[in-house]
Scaffold this motif. Structure first.
Motif, PDB file in Angstrom:
ATOM      1  N   UNK A   1       9.708  -0.224  -8.403  1.00 41.98           N
ATOM      2  CA  UNK A   1       8.800  -1.765  -8.766  1.00 41.98           C
ATOM      3  C   UNK A   1       8.010  -2.193  -6.713  1.00 41.98           C
ATOM      4  N   UNK A   2       8.094  -1.992  -6.402  1.00 40.22           N
ATOM      5  CA  UNK A   2       8.013  -2.527  -5.796  1.00 40.22           C
ATOM      6  C   UNK A   2       6.480  -0.758  -4.557  1.00 40.22           C
ATOM      7  N   UNK A   3       6.173   0.265  -5.203  1.00 43.93           N
ATOM      8  CA  UNK A   3       5.283   1.096  -4.587  1.00 43.93           C
ATOM      9  C   UNK A   3       4.917   2.074  -6.229  1.00 43.93           C
ATOM     10  N   UNK A   4       4.156   2.347  -5.581  1.00 50.00           N
ATOM     11  CA  UNK A   4       3.712   3.516  -7.099  1.00 50.00           C
ATOM     12  C   UNK A   4       3.565   5.099  -6.595  1.00 50.00           C
ATOM     13  N   UNK A   5       3.849   5.007  -5.099  1.00 44.70           N
ATOM     14  CA  UNK A   5       4.217   6.646  -4.643  1.00 44.70           C
ATOM     15  C   UNK A   5       5.538   6.648  -4.759  1.00 44.70           C
ATOM     16  N   UNK A   6       5.792   6.024  -5.283  1.00 46.62           N
ATOM     17  CA  UNK A   6       8.002   6.618  -5.284  1.00 46.62           C
ATOM     18  C   UNK A   6       8.315   6.135  -6.939  1.00 46.62           C
ATOM     19  N   UNK A   7       8.521   7.755  -7.251  1.00 48.59           N
ATOM     20  CA  UNK A   7       8.938   7.924  -9.050  1.00 48.59           C
ATOM     21  C   UNK A   7       9.877   8.500  -8.718  1.00 48.59           C
TER      22      UNK A   7
ATOM     23  N   UNK B   1       3.050  10.013   2.795  1.00 43.87           N
ATOM     24  CA  UNK B   1       2.505  10.818   4.529  1.00 43.87           C
ATOM     25  C   UNK B   1       3.703  10.500   4.838  1.00 43.87           C
ATOM     26  N   UNK B   2       4.431  10.106   5.215  1.00 39.62           N
ATOM     27  CA  UNK B   2       5.631   9.895   6.096  1.00 39.62           C
ATOM     28  C   UNK B   2       6.879  10.060   5.661  1.00 39.62           C
ATOM     29  N   UNK B   3       7.152  10.382   4.206  1.00 37.98           N
ATOM     30  CA  UNK B   3       8.400   9.864   3.761  1.00 37.98           C
ATOM     31  C   UNK B   3       8.732  10.984   2.713  1.00 37.98           C
ATOM     32  N   UNK B   4       7.487  11.961   2.596  1.00 36.92           N
ATOM     33  CA  UNK B   4       7.378  13.274   1.512  1.00 36.92           C
ATOM     34  C   UNK B   4       8.250  13.504   1.335  1.00 36.92           C
ATOM     35  N   UNK B   5       8.811  13.546   0.484  1.00 36.43           N
ATOM     36  CA  UNK B   5      10.743  14.484  -0.510  1.00 36.43           C
ATOM     37  C   UNK B   5      10.876  14.159  -1.378  1.00 36.43           C
TER      38      UNK B   5
ATOM     39  N   UNK C   1      15.533  -1.553   2.948  1.00 32.33           N
ATOM     40  CA  UNK C   1      15.230  -0.845   1.800  1.00 32.33           C
ATOM     41  C   UNK C   1      14.285  -0.840   1.218  1.00 32.33           C
ATOM     42  N   UNK C   2      14.032  -2.656   1.468  1.00 34.79           N
ATOM     43  CA  UNK C   2      12.875  -3.115   0.566  1.00 34.79           C
ATOM     44  C   UNK C   2      11.669  -2.898   2.173  1.00 34.79           C
ATOM     45  N   UNK C   3      11.779  -2.726   3.195  1.00 36.53           N
ATOM     46  CA  UNK C   3      11.120  -2.869   3.992  1.00 36.53           C
ATOM     47  C   UNK C   3      10.613  -1.111   3.788  1.00 36.53           C
ATOM     48  N   UNK C   4      11.742  -0.294   4.078  1.00 38.89           N
ATOM     49  CA  UNK C   4      11.032   1.484   4.064  1.00 38.89           C
ATOM     50  C   UNK C   4      10.423   1.702   2.450  1.00 38.89           C
ATOM     51  N   UNK C   5      10.241   0.451   1.116  1.00 38.49           N
ATOM     52  CA  UNK C   5       9.519   0.706   0.260  1.00 38.49           C
ATOM     53  C   UNK C   5       7.977   0.099   0.795  1.00 38.49           C
ATOM     54  N   UNK C   6       7.988  -0.898   0.979  1.00 34.56           N
ATOM     55  CA  UNK C   6       7.047  -0.745   1.589  1.00 34.56           C
ATOM     56  C   UNK C   6       5.931  -0.395   2.054  1.00 34.56           C
ATOM     57  N   UNK C   7       7.221   0.402   3.356  1.00 35.48           N
ATOM     58  CA  UNK C   7       6.142   1.011   4.553  1.00 35.48           C
ATOM     59  C   UNK C   7       5.172   2.231   3.878  1.00 35.48           C
ATOM     60  N   UNK C   8       3.484   2.002   3.891  1.00 33.76           N
ATOM     61  CA  UNK C   8       2.426   3.257   3.384  1.00 33.76           C
ATOM     62  C   UNK C   8       2.565   2.185   1.561  1.00 33.76           C
ATOM     63  N   UNK C   9       2.117   1.432   1.706  1.00 36.98           N
ATOM     64  CA  UNK C   9       2.155   0.511   0.837  1.00 36.98           C
ATOM     65  C   UNK C   9       0.971   1.418  -0.350  1.00 36.98           C
ATOM     66  N   UNK C  10       0.843   1.427  -1.590  1.00 35.13           N
ATOM     67  CA  UNK C  10      -0.452   1.828  -2.302  1.00 35.13           C
ATOM     68  C   UNK C  10      -1.322   1.263  -2.408  1.00 35.13           C
TER      69      UNK C  10
END
Length: 435
Positions: free
Chosen positions: A119-125, A141-145, A407-416
């Protein structure tokens, strides 16, 4: 009629079909603004419809097998399509071409049953495979997994539980947790950041989970299971686990606040959807002979409100508009029916004191109605009104706790790049190439 003239306190559930979109769709999803509809098709394409012009404005053609799910990013720039061809494709609608430019393609080792954006970052699916496995794919890039969500088993669990299959998976509205339904009637809760299971909820008599749905406000969520019953629950709060540290798993049996079913025909349910304010719940009946939508009033103790009849083409999917009293229901013939709530025109909204008369009446002028006021007094009165304090922060608080945490700060890191205010580019086509 202008929507600004409608009374916002009379918004209710949809009652009639406004239009029908012949799109060959298997399902349809409104975008977060409510201006567009994405329709997934069995030929591997997805059509983006403009509800104002009722025309297709983009074709997302990239799959070789049927599209199984469609999802929108939070500001509608990106569209996600999953397919039986093992791929998840993310399309960038800001690109001035048709089909839109592929932003990313994620390939798996099995057919993809469903996929959703964070819901907060389209780079997470989040993706669910036909093999019963759920994955969270992070493209930053910093969380690629690519991490599989695995159920944590206790020492006294037998191998039978280990073989439970994941049948549905969704992010909650805040994005902090992933909820997974299993074939054994359990709901597993994972932390989105750590991918650690934090809770296992048992639902007595539910059977295999078919789908999950969350209200946008509050902590209500509903389950659709194989026992032909929709259940609504109030979610507990979950602590944020620490990476590398052991945390206790919340083991509870959830008791539903409401149960919804058809006591006469005993039909099962294809889909369900909450209204934007969470006060209405719609269920699409799996009736092979009719197109039935049942609506319950959650604010009135879950009382049955009405049943909408969409004709003889059976229903296969429904989705509620994110902002208005509208529904999109899909028939087995591929048509998307847009339901709305017709509102009577309120002519009194055009001017204060305006009254609608059934017959001609003689108007009596007031004694001081057309007197010229003193401009100094008028300016002073206007200034006093402008100096009055206005409450701009009041209103009803969102029951979902959206305070910033890890949790939300992690999702907002490297925003789309899905920022507010972007515009969909208009593409001009020749008459011979028109849709």
């Amino acid at each position: 009629m202008n929507a600004s003239l409608l009374n916002p306190f009379t918004v209710t559930h949809p009652t009639a079909v406004q239009t029908s979109l012949v799109s060959g769709a298997s399902f349809a999803r409104f975008d977060p603004t409510g201006k567009f509809v994405a329709a997934g098709r069995s030929d591997g394409s997805a059509a983006i419809w403009d509800l104002d012009t009722r025309a297709v404005i983009r074709w997302c053609e990239g799959h070789v097998k049927a599209v199984t799910s469609v999802d929108w990013s939070r500001n509608s720039r990106y569209v996600l399509t999953s397919s039986k061809d093992w791929n998840v494709i993310i399309w960038d609608l800001a690109s001035p071409v048709d089909p839109p430019q592929r932003y990313n393609t994620i390939r798996f080792d099995a057919s993809v049953v469903s996929a959703y954006f964070h819901p907060r970052n389209s780079r997470i699916v989040l993706a669910l495979l036909s093999t019963g496995e759920a994955y969270v794919v992070d493209s930053r890039k910093e969380h690629r997994a690519r991490v599989e969500l695995c159920e944590t088993l206790s020492e006294d669990d037998d191998d039978e539980r280990a073989r439970s299959i994941m049948t549905t998976a969704r992010f909650d509205p805040s994005g902090r947790h992933v909820f997974v339904g299993t074939s054994t009637g359990n709901v597993l809760v994972f932390n989105s950041r750590t991918k650690i299971m934090v809770a296992r909820h048992r639902i007595a008599g539910a059977g295999s989970m078919k789908s999950l749905e969350f209200a946008k406000v509050g902590r209500r969520f509903a389950t659709n299971s194989s026992d032909r019953t929709i259940r609504q629950f109030i979610l507990p709060t979950y602590p944020s686990p620490i990476v590398g540290a052991e945390c206790a798993i919340l083991e509870t049996e959830l008791e539903p606040t409401h149960r919804f079913n058809d006591p006469i025909s005993k039909v099962s349910w294809h889909a369900m959807s909450y209204s934007p304010d969470g006060e209405w719940l719609a269920g699409g009946a799996a009736d092979p002979a009719t197109h039935k939508i049942y609506i319950w009033d959650i604010s009135n103790d879950g009382q049955f409100a009405t049943a909408l009849d969409g004709g003889r083409e059976p229903l296969i999917d429904i989705h509620w508009h994110p902002r208005a009293s509208r529904l999109a229901s899909t028939t087995n013939q591929g048509s998307v029916l847009i339901w709305h709530c017709p509102s009577p025109e309120r002519w009194g909204a055009f001017a204060g004191g305006f009254e609608e008369a059934d017959e001609n009446v003689m108007y009596e002028e007031g004694e001081s109605e057309f007197d010229i006021e003193n401009e100094v007094e008028l300016a002073m009165r206007k200034k006093l009104q402008e100096d009055e304090a206005v409450d701009i922060s009041g209103g009803v608080d969102d029951l979902v706790d959206h305070k910033m945490n890890g949790d939300l700060e992690w999702a907002d890191d490297e925003p789309d790049d899905d920022w507010q205010g972007w515009r969909l580019k208009v593409i001009m086509v020749d008459d011979d190439d028109a849709y």
